[in-house]
Design a protein around this motif. Sequence first.
Motif, mmCIF file in Angstrom:
data_model
loop_
_atom_site.group_PDB
_atom_site.id
_atom_site.type_symbol
_atom_site.label_atom_id
_atom_site.label_comp_id
_atom_site.label_asym_id
_atom_site.label_seq_id
_atom_site.Cartn_x
_atom_site.Cartn_y
_atom_site.Cartn_z
ATOM 1 N N GLY A 105 0.792 -1.226 0.000
ATOM 2 C CA GLY A 105 0.000 0.000 0.000
ATOM 3 C C GLY A 105 0.821 1.271 0.000
ATOM 4 N N ALA A 106 0.139 2.390 0.132
ATOM 5 C CA ALA A 106 0.680 3.758 0.082
ATOM 6 C C ALA A 106 1.108 4.094 -1.351
ATOM 7 N N ALA A 107 1.653 5.283 -1.531
ATOM 8 C CA ALA A 107 2.060 5.731 -2.880
ATOM 9 C C ALA A 107 3.272 4.914 -3.337
ATOM 10 N N PRO A 108 3.500 4.838 -4.664
ATOM 11 C CA PRO A 108 4.638 4.057 -5.155
ATOM 12 C C PRO A 108 5.939 4.462 -4.462
ATOM 13 N N SER A 134 -2.688 -1.562 -5.545
ATOM 14 C CA SER A 134 -3.888 -0.728 -5.574
ATOM 15 C C SER A 134 -5.015 -1.491 -4.904
ATOM 16 N N PRO A 135 -5.889 -0.763 -4.187
ATOM 17 C CA PRO A 135 -6.999 -1.473 -3.522
ATOM 18 C C PRO A 135 -8.131 -1.876 -4.471
ATOM 19 N N GLN A 136 -7.993 -1.531 -5.762
ATOM 20 C CA GLN A 136 -9.087 -1.852 -6.686
ATOM 21 C C GLN A 136 -9.196 -3.362 -6.898
ATOM 22 N N VAL A 157 -1.340 -3.652 5.555
ATOM 23 C CA VAL A 157 -2.030 -3.089 4.383
ATOM 24 C C VAL A 157 -2.339 -1.619 4.650
ATOM 25 N N ALA A 158 -1.773 -0.740 3.812
ATOM 26 C CA ALA A 158 -1.907 0.713 4.016
ATOM 27 C C ALA A 158 -2.679 1.336 2.857
ATOM 28 N N TYR A 159 -3.983 1.062 2.811
ATOM 29 C CA TYR A 159 -4.832 1.673 1.788
ATOM 30 C C TYR A 159 -5.822 2.660 2.408
ATOM 31 N N GLY A 160 -5.640 2.982 3.686
ATOM 32 C CA GLY A 160 -6.610 3.851 4.348
ATOM 33 C C GLY A 160 -7.921 3.107 4.564
ATOM 34 N N HIS A 161 -8.795 3.689 5.378
ATOM 35 C CA HIS A 161 -10.072 3.041 5.628
ATOM 36 C C HIS A 161 -11.100 3.561 4.629
ATOM 37 N N PRO A 162 -12.126 2.875 4.292
ATOM 38 C CA PRO A 162 -12.395 1.484 4.673
ATOM 39 C C PRO A 162 -11.718 0.484 3.742
ATOM 40 N N VAL A 183 -3.173 -0.582 8.389
ATOM 41 C CA VAL A 183 -2.346 0.370 9.132
ATOM 42 C C VAL A 183 -2.462 1.820 8.658
ATOM 43 N N GLY A 184 -3.415 2.115 7.770
ATOM 44 C CA GLY A 184 -3.661 3.516 7.378
ATOM 45 C C GLY A 184 -2.430 4.231 6.858
ATOM 46 N N GLY A 185 -2.180 5.412 7.405
ATOM 47 C CA GLY A 185 -1.083 6.251 6.915
ATOM 48 C C GLY A 185 0.280 5.923 7.521
ATOM 49 N N THR A 186 0.396 4.757 8.176
ATOM 50 C CA THR A 186 1.638 4.405 8.884
ATOM 51 C C THR A 186 2.891 4.477 8.006
ATOM 52 N N PHE A 187 2.818 3.982 6.770
ATOM 53 C CA PHE A 187 4.026 3.988 5.918
ATOM 54 C C PHE A 187 4.431 5.428 5.602
ATOM 55 N N ASP A 188 3.434 6.300 5.431
ATOM 56 C CA ASP A 188 3.755 7.707 5.142
ATOM 57 C C ASP A 188 4.569 8.310 6.291
ATOM 58 N N TYR A 189 4.187 7.958 7.519
ATOM 59 C CA TYR A 189 4.900 8.498 8.690
ATOM 60 C C TYR A 189 6.279 7.866 8.836
ATOM 61 N N TYR A 210 -2.858 19.694 14.468
ATOM 62 C CA TYR A 210 -1.589 19.647 13.744
ATOM 63 C C TYR A 210 -1.817 19.232 12.286
ATOM 64 N N ARG A 211 -2.651 18.203 12.114
ATOM 65 C CA ARG A 211 -2.924 17.710 10.755
ATOM 66 C C ARG A 211 -3.667 18.759 9.939
ATOM 67 N N LEU A 212 -4.599 19.446 10.589
ATOM 68 C CA LEU A 212 -5.372 20.472 9.898
ATOM 69 C C LEU A 212 -4.446 21.583 9.419
ATOM 70 N N SER A 217 -6.270 20.251 3.298
ATOM 71 C CA SER A 217 -7.211 19.558 2.405
ATOM 72 C C SER A 217 -7.970 18.450 3.142
ATOM 73 N N ARG A 218 -7.490 18.069 4.331
ATOM 74 C CA ARG A 218 -8.176 17.017 5.084
ATOM 75 C C ARG A 218 -9.294 17.571 5.965
ATOM 76 N N TRP A 219 -9.653 18.870 5.797
ATOM 77 C CA TRP A 219 -10.574 19.478 6.755
ATOM 78 C C TRP A 219 -11.900 18.722 6.861
ATOM 79 N N ARG A 220 -12.384 18.194 5.740
ATOM 80 C CA ARG A 220 -13.680 17.501 5.768
ATOM 81 C C ARG A 220 -13.586 16.224 6.618
ATOM 82 N N ARG A 221 -12.478 15.505 6.433
ATOM 83 C CA ARG A 221 -12.265 14.285 7.206
ATOM 84 C C ARG A 221 -12.119 14.617 8.686
ATOM 85 N N ILE A 222 -11.434 15.728 8.975
ATOM 86 C CA ILE A 222 -11.203 16.092 10.373
ATOM 87 C C ILE A 222 -12.515 16.527 11.041
HETATM 88 N N1 UDP Z 1 -3.743 4.806 -0.235
HETATM 89 C C1 UDP Z 1 -3.330 3.979 -1.277
HETATM 90 N N2 UDP Z 1 -4.186 3.753 -2.305
HETATM 91 C C2 UDP Z 1 -5.436 4.296 -2.327
HETATM 92 C C3 UDP Z 1 -5.851 5.117 -1.263
HETATM 93 C C4 UDP Z 1 -4.973 5.361 -0.218
HETATM 94 O O1 UDP Z 1 -2.215 3.470 -1.253
HETATM 95 O O2 UDP Z 1 -6.168 4.057 -3.296
HETATM 96 C C5 UDP Z 1 -2.810 5.055 0.872
HETATM 97 C C6 UDP Z 1 -2.328 6.498 0.970
HETATM 98 O O3 UDP Z 1 -1.230 6.697 0.084
HETATM 99 C C7 UDP Z 1 -1.918 6.564 2.423
HETATM 100 C C8 UDP Z 1 -2.883 5.593 3.105
HETATM 101 O O4 UDP Z 1 -3.470 4.814 2.079
HETATM 102 O O5 UDP Z 1 -0.600 6.090 2.598
HETATM 103 C C9 UDP Z 1 -4.044 6.259 3.834
HETATM 104 O O6 UDP Z 1 -3.560 7.182 4.698
HETATM 105 P P1 UDP Z 1 -4.552 7.966 5.664
HETATM 106 O O7 UDP Z 1 -3.691 8.852 6.504
HETATM 107 O O8 UDP Z 1 -5.648 8.588 4.869
HETATM 108 O O9 UDP Z 1 -5.103 6.743 6.503
HETATM 109 P P2 UDP Z 1 -6.209 6.676 7.640
HETATM 110 O O10 UDP Z 1 -6.485 8.090 8.094
HETATM 111 O O11 UDP Z 1 -7.379 6.003 7.014
HETATM 112 O O12 UDP Z 1 -5.561 5.844 8.677
#
Ligand code: UDP
Length: 243
Positions: A105-108, A134-136, A157-162, A183-189, A210-212, A217-222
């Motif tokens: 998961g996460a960006a390339p 890709s989660p597709q 698996v780092a594709y964000g929720h859900p 693990v959500g955004g863990t790899f980014d961190y 801090y995130r805001l 751009s995450r304001w809606r999620r926050i």
């Molecule tokens: N992500 C991805 N493919 C997607 C959508 C998201 O690899 O189609 C990755 C994104 O690059 C990021 C992670 O999923 O590394 C989601 O991070 P976010 O901080 O949004 O996670 P959450 O808040 O859900 O824990």
Amino acid sequence: MTILGVVVDNLTEDEALVQIDALIVAGGPHHIVTVNPEFVMEAQVNPAFRSVLAHADIATADGFGLLLAARYLGTPLRGRVTGVELTLRLAERAAAQGHRMFLLGAAPGVAEATAVVLQARYPGLIVAGAFAGSPQPRHEPFLRQMIAAARPHILLVAYGHPQQDLWIARNQPFLQVPLAVGVGGTFDYLSGRVQRAPALIRRLGLEWVYRLARQPSRWRRIMNAVPCFAWRVITQGRRTYRS
Ligand code: UDP
């Protein structure tokens, strides 16, 4: 305990790790979810996601808002287990026990960079694979083959929720990985791609401010994770909690 109908295990980080060790020893596929307020909000409107969360083997409380909600509902949680801390502790144990880890998961390039960071921190850690993918659903046959060939004990698996947890639920029957964790955004961190809030800010529960500030751009999620979640817990929490 349940928060707005979503089960959260009342575990400290150490207790979660003891349970995780037991799951790996027990064999068979397992799924761990790291629940935060956004998960709870999504579960209110997404029955498939709600069901996946309900069937997870362990649901850790990742998110300060859950600790506040639990206290308000009368059952304070004893600990917070974030995706980042869980990943670090799992990598440490995997290095000691010879367990193979796969980072999906996460960006390339981000999973690969995270693998380098983890291996530098925990010498001997075997990374069986690191790939954005890709989660597709159309990419699933390829990813399944790749992961099955790598035979990991732990799949992060780092594709964000859900998406990440739906992905795990769809694919675990084929993969049978002992431990799959969303693990959500863990790899980014961990790769340094996104700066994590300083520890003091995290302890004060102000990570969202801090995130805001850093990612407006995450304001809606926050908004969804903080005021909307709080309002929902206050207005419906006790009723849902009792039922
Ligand atoms: N992500 C991805 N493919 C997607 C959508 C998201 O690899 O189609 C990755 C994104 O690059 C990021 C992670 O999923 O590394 C989601 O991070 P976010 O901080 O949004 O996670 P959450 O808040 O859900 O824990």
